[in-house]
Design a protein around this motif. Sequence first.
Motif, PDB file in Angstrom:
ATOM      1  N   HIS A 134      12.576 -19.483 -45.350  1.00 35.75           N
ATOM      2  CA  HIS A 134      13.461 -19.105 -46.448  1.00 35.75           C
ATOM      3  C   HIS A 134      14.922 -19.323 -46.082  1.00 35.75           C
ATOM      4  O   HIS A 134      15.393 -18.844 -45.062  1.00 35.75           O
ATOM      5  N   GLU A 135      15.654 -20.051 -46.942  1.00 36.52           N
ATOM      6  CA  GLU A 135      17.013 -20.443 -46.579  1.00 36.52           C
ATOM      7  C   GLU A 135      17.960 -19.246 -46.470  1.00 36.52           C
ATOM      8  O   GLU A 135      18.937 -19.313 -45.730  1.00 36.52           O
ATOM      9  N   VAL A 136      17.659 -18.159 -47.159  1.00 42.13           N
ATOM     10  CA  VAL A 136      18.556 -17.006 -47.067  1.00 42.13           C
ATOM     11  C   VAL A 136      18.569 -16.455 -45.647  1.00 42.13           C
ATOM     12  O   VAL A 136      19.616 -16.268 -45.034  1.00 42.13           O
ATOM     13  N   ILE A 137      17.370 -16.218 -45.112  1.00 45.39           N
ATOM     14  CA  ILE A 137      17.290 -15.681 -43.755  1.00 45.39           C
ATOM     15  C   ILE A 137      17.802 -16.704 -42.734  1.00 45.39           C
ATOM     16  O   ILE A 137      18.542 -16.375 -41.810  1.00 45.39           O
ATOM     17  N   ILE A 140      21.570 -16.934 -42.660  1.00 38.79           N
ATOM     18  CA  ILE A 140      22.147 -15.734 -42.043  1.00 38.79           C
ATOM     19  C   ILE A 140      22.033 -15.812 -40.524  1.00 38.79           C
ATOM     20  O   ILE A 140      22.991 -15.571 -39.786  1.00 38.79           O
ATOM     21  N   LEU A 141      20.828 -16.181 -40.049  1.00 38.38           N
ATOM     22  CA  LEU A 141      20.637 -16.274 -38.597  1.00 38.38           C
ATOM     23  C   LEU A 141      21.554 -17.344 -38.010  1.00 38.38           C
ATOM     24  O   LEU A 141      22.132 -17.174 -36.930  1.00 38.38           O
ATOM     25  N   LEU A 142      21.717 -18.469 -38.737  1.00 41.80           N
ATOM     26  CA  LEU A 142      22.565 -19.541 -38.225  1.00 41.80           C
ATOM     27  C   LEU A 142      24.037 -19.131 -38.145  1.00 41.80           C
ATOM     28  O   LEU A 142      24.787 -19.657 -37.323  1.00 41.80           O
TER      29      LEU A 142
ATOM     30  N   ILE B 226      17.613  -9.517 -38.624  1.00 45.01           N
ATOM     31  CA  ILE B 226      16.542  -9.868 -37.681  1.00 45.01           C
ATOM     32  C   ILE B 226      15.251  -9.171 -38.091  1.00 45.01           C
ATOM     33  O   ILE B 226      14.166  -9.754 -38.054  1.00 45.01           O
ATOM     34  N   ALA B 227      15.383  -7.902 -38.526  1.00 41.52           N
ATOM     35  CA  ALA B 227      14.198  -7.161 -38.952  1.00 41.52           C
ATOM     36  C   ALA B 227      13.572  -7.816 -40.179  1.00 41.52           C
ATOM     37  O   ALA B 227      12.340  -7.847 -40.315  1.00 41.52           O
ATOM     38  N   LEU B 228      14.419  -8.346 -41.063  1.00 44.74           N
ATOM     39  CA  LEU B 228      13.876  -9.053 -42.226  1.00 44.74           C
ATOM     40  C   LEU B 228      13.088 -10.279 -41.789  1.00 44.74           C
ATOM     41  O   LEU B 228      12.021 -10.579 -42.335  1.00 44.74           O
ATOM     42  N   ALA B 229      13.634 -10.978 -40.784  1.00 47.55           N
ATOM     43  CA  ALA B 229      12.910 -12.137 -40.255  1.00 47.55           C
ATOM     44  C   ALA B 229      11.572 -11.686 -39.677  1.00 47.55           C
ATOM     45  O   ALA B 229      10.547 -12.348 -39.858  1.00 47.55           O
ATOM     46  N   ALA B 230      11.559 -10.539 -38.998  1.00 51.57           N
ATOM     47  CA  ALA B 230      10.315 -10.015 -38.420  1.00 51.57           C
ATOM     48  C   ALA B 230       9.320  -9.661 -39.526  1.00 51.57           C
ATOM     49  O   ALA B 230       8.120  -9.896 -39.396  1.00 51.57           O
TER      50      ALA B 230
END
Lengths: 344, 304
Positions: A134-137, A140-142, B226-230
């Motif tokens: 998902h591009e949203v997550i 954000i991580l990037l 990060i928790a959302l990614a998890a």
Amino acid sequence: MTSRRLLLPVVAAAIGLVAGALLAGLFGARPDRFLILLLGETLGSGYGIGQVLFKATPLIFTGLAVALPFRAGLFNIGAEGQMMVGGFAMALAGIHLASVPGPWLWLLCVAAAFLAGGIWGAIPGLLKARTGAHEVIVTILLNFVAAALVNYFLSRSYALPDTVRTATLGEGAWMARASDAFGFFRGSGLSTALPFALAAAIACDLLLLRSPLGFHWRILSGGLRRARYARLSPGLLSALSMGLAGAIAGVGSCYYVLGYKHYFEEGFTSGSGHVGIAVGLLARNRPAAIPVSALLFGVLSQGGLVVNQLVPRELVDVIVAAILMIFISLDARSREGGLRWISS
Amino acid sequence: MDLLLSALAQIARIAVPYALVAVGGTLSERSGVVNIALEGILLNSAFGAAVGTISTGSPEAGVLCAILAGASTALLHALVTVRGRADQIVSGLAINIGSFGATRALLKALYSSASNSPRILEHPIEPVPPFGLLGPLGDVIGQPLFLAALLVCLVVHRLLLRSGVGLLVRAAGERPAALDASGVGVVGVRTMAVVLGGAIAGLGGAWLAFQQNSFTDGMSGGRGYIALAAMIAGKWKPASAVAACLLFAAAETVQIRLAGRGIPTQFLQMIPYLVALAVLAGWVGRAVAPAAIGRPYRRGQEEG
């Protein structure tokens, strides 16, 4: 319909400002004085207006970086990281190629930022197309990865001793400061980056609404199935849309790196990427409307600094959040046929 | 042995807020409401824990304040998106922006400091006695808050996937119209799920504040994301999400343990984010989200 498009954001902004003033009351400031100070010190003097326009400039770029993919059905939360990566590439070009003459150096700096931001932006588009991430997550991580990466190169090789800034760029890359041409804006950071941003907004508007690519993007936003019927390649289209968005955010760093300080400094984006989301939304993701929306947030951004004598300046973030919440709530209601008092 | 125990202790300590936020988020998203606001919820509840404990002197009151702060932030999200049917991602982002501003402004107003609160507790919370034998690991998993977190994760997993109430929540996220037709209000179910999720994430905020023994500005530090990614990596199942959190916590532990050994800190900082990215893009494949996620429900409207 037309009046609703124009009025809703204005109503949301007005309610948000009043709510912010009442909130300032809780922090012990008189609400009317808060508003007078906020508006008077920003729009009431040449310096103030120059600063508002200066703060609005990056928001036009990041607003575009949010709006463009949005029209293709993608949500770009990564403008912050894209602007940072682009700005760093811009500074590297300006430092390493400092001997290149005049406008060519400027062009190379902008091209470096365009490329770096574009690559950084295309990653989430590609990942989405390839793996469904998902591009949203991902964006954000990037943002976090970009901050760490740039910080690494900065602290390792490029920062001047005891600072978090690079050396100054070659003079050929500098953009003209408004205060040099018009004494009216004396002291403000406004530069020719603003007309550059306006040109970008117009170009994006034409691209989105008048070009085949823009048409394909709008088909893509209707869903993958529809895009495949039209024999389009969703992966390529999303990567292109996110890549272009990243490139625009990257180039946006010129307001600071080329137009203001003439060096790269850690943290120069100061949240422009995140506010860009608000800017894009309030303009209903219409590129031509983004400069107007950016102006409002420019007032709030500069206003935060001037109200600091009365209340903590972070209250302005709360006002930004309130305007967003009010806008999306009113918008949802009016879509369902409510709010005739505004929309008729 | 000691090294292993202390590494495990570190993983457990780091995993707690991730796990609570991921489980809270799962609850919300299974009911059909995207919850990017978790970052702000975590921040507000950490602030609540600090203010509550400092002003009353009792850590229990602090935990209660954290839960209340988390639940009320989530309630705002629910009111705007479930009742008001506004865009869920934007509401979440707005809450995050507002929470960063509000906690900083309040920090200045209450404690005249732009960066951190005073110390929360005079003495650290003691672990429950029987865990004392486990050394450093016991110091973490013996803490009342840790045991509560573990219990909450287990209960939510069981409730969500194996109980009638859980069925209602899942129906709200998959087939809201069918739920509505069966006589259960979708708005009520979603609101409850989001608020309960916020309360659970709020417990994570309390953990953060107590671990650091103070509130610092922006202390959620991307943990909500990060928790959302998890949560996505765990394919919206609480226990799998907790497993993903343990993985991320292990990555962070590696990061901390490698510090000061010649590897640039900035690269180490990237580890958790890169692991999260790799897991999302590589291992998970196309995670299938609840069918009605992100879509506001209005009675009588067709599902499309």
